[in-house]
Design an enzyme around this catalytic site. Sequence first.
Site, PDB file in Angstrom:
ATOM      1  CG  ASP A 171      -2.527  -7.255  31.703  1.00  0.00           C
ATOM      2  OD1 ASP A 171      -1.336  -7.225  31.815  1.00  0.00           O
ATOM      3  OD2 ASP A 171      -2.981  -6.642  31.627  1.00  0.00           O
ATOM      4  CG  ASP A 172       2.580  -7.585  31.868  1.00  0.00           C
ATOM      5  OD1 ASP A 172       2.814  -7.948  33.011  1.00  0.00           O
ATOM      6  OD2 ASP A 172       3.454  -6.735  32.396  1.00  0.00           O
ATOM      7  CG  ASP A 266       4.067  -4.990  44.812  1.00  0.00           C
ATOM      8  OD1 ASP A 266       4.150  -3.714  45.662  1.00  0.00           O
ATOM      9  OD2 ASP A 266       4.480  -5.020  43.410  1.00  0.00           O
ATOM     10  CB  SER A 298      11.083   0.677  33.254  1.00  0.00           C
ATOM     11  OG  SER A 298       9.763   1.262  32.742  1.00  0.00           O
ATOM     12  N   GLY A 300      11.803   6.325  36.111  1.00  0.00           N
ATOM     13  CA  GLY A 300      13.633   7.017  37.366  1.00  0.00           C
ATOM     14  C   GLY A 300      12.861   6.560  38.472  1.00  0.00           C
TER      15      GLY A 300
END
EC number: 2.4.1.-
Length: 338
Positions: A171-172, A266, A298, A300
């Site tokens: 959605d982003d 995925d 993002s 770690g």
Amino acid sequence: MGGGDVSKEMGGCSLAYRRGDQKLRKLVTARSTKFLLFFCIALALITLACRSSRPSAIGWVNSSTAVADRISGSRKGYTLLMNTWKRYDLLKKSVSHYASCSRLDSIHIVWSEPNPPSESLKEYLQNVLKKKTRGGHEVELRFDINKEDSLNNRFKDIKDLKTDAVFSIDDDIIFPCHTVDFAFNVWESAPETMVGFVPRVHWPEKSNDKADYYTYSGWWSVWWSGTYSMVLSKAAFFHKKYLSLYTNSMPASIREFTTKNRNCEDIAMSFLVANATNAPPIWVKGKIYEIGSTGISSIGGHTEKRTHCVNRFVAEFGRMPLVYTSMKAVDSRNLWFW
């Protein structure tokens, strides 16, 4: 005629020649300057015309070109399968944008939140779709409600899909409609494989004490090597049959692993398609507009976790099915030279 006369005559000829040569040079220089000026003006006008005719990406409002419209006029569209999680503003922006895409048939929103979508949210999205109705065809909107919060929900089997093509998207992320339509055209030429915008690659571990061990690498490795073996399902086309295979035929242990670790669904889909086709995916070049905050990539240790997933899936499938390729699909209509 004496020698002096001959010398004078030759000197006169030489002087005339030099004067004629100077005039010729001035003439050529003047004409060259005019020609260069004319060429620059013509080039500027052509560039201006080309830019004015190309679709704009500002505000993510794009339409297919006339050529694409003629090609796609009588062909079946695709289903947008959008994954979302408590980002209603992003969901509204994404649905509003993709509703303008000419080949979109329906939108399925994968909903895994504990509470169902609000009536105000559903009403807002329905009104958006009504405003963007084209040629009497209104895009169908459906929320696929899931009781369990699992990343596998984005690949659950959908029994009544009207299209063979599924465009899986987060959605982003926003792509111009003409870019999505081009990727759809590419998928139609190879409907058994995955066609997407986000390539990734795996590499065999060179260490001698690690037999059949692989590492997962991100975009920079793809950029440096020019090679990839996966396209991520955050922005990819695939055949609807892979939803059924993922849900019903892929080892249940893989789905359990992705649910527990909240990662790598995925990669599992890439393994599934590659295992079924023995062929690589196809990477389509396209400009990505990210409208949300950074995701799990993002955090770690992300690459190490993905590497663990790759090796876990190799063990589950009994082999490494991913296939390397260096092919990239590019829309030549947007290039000066091709």
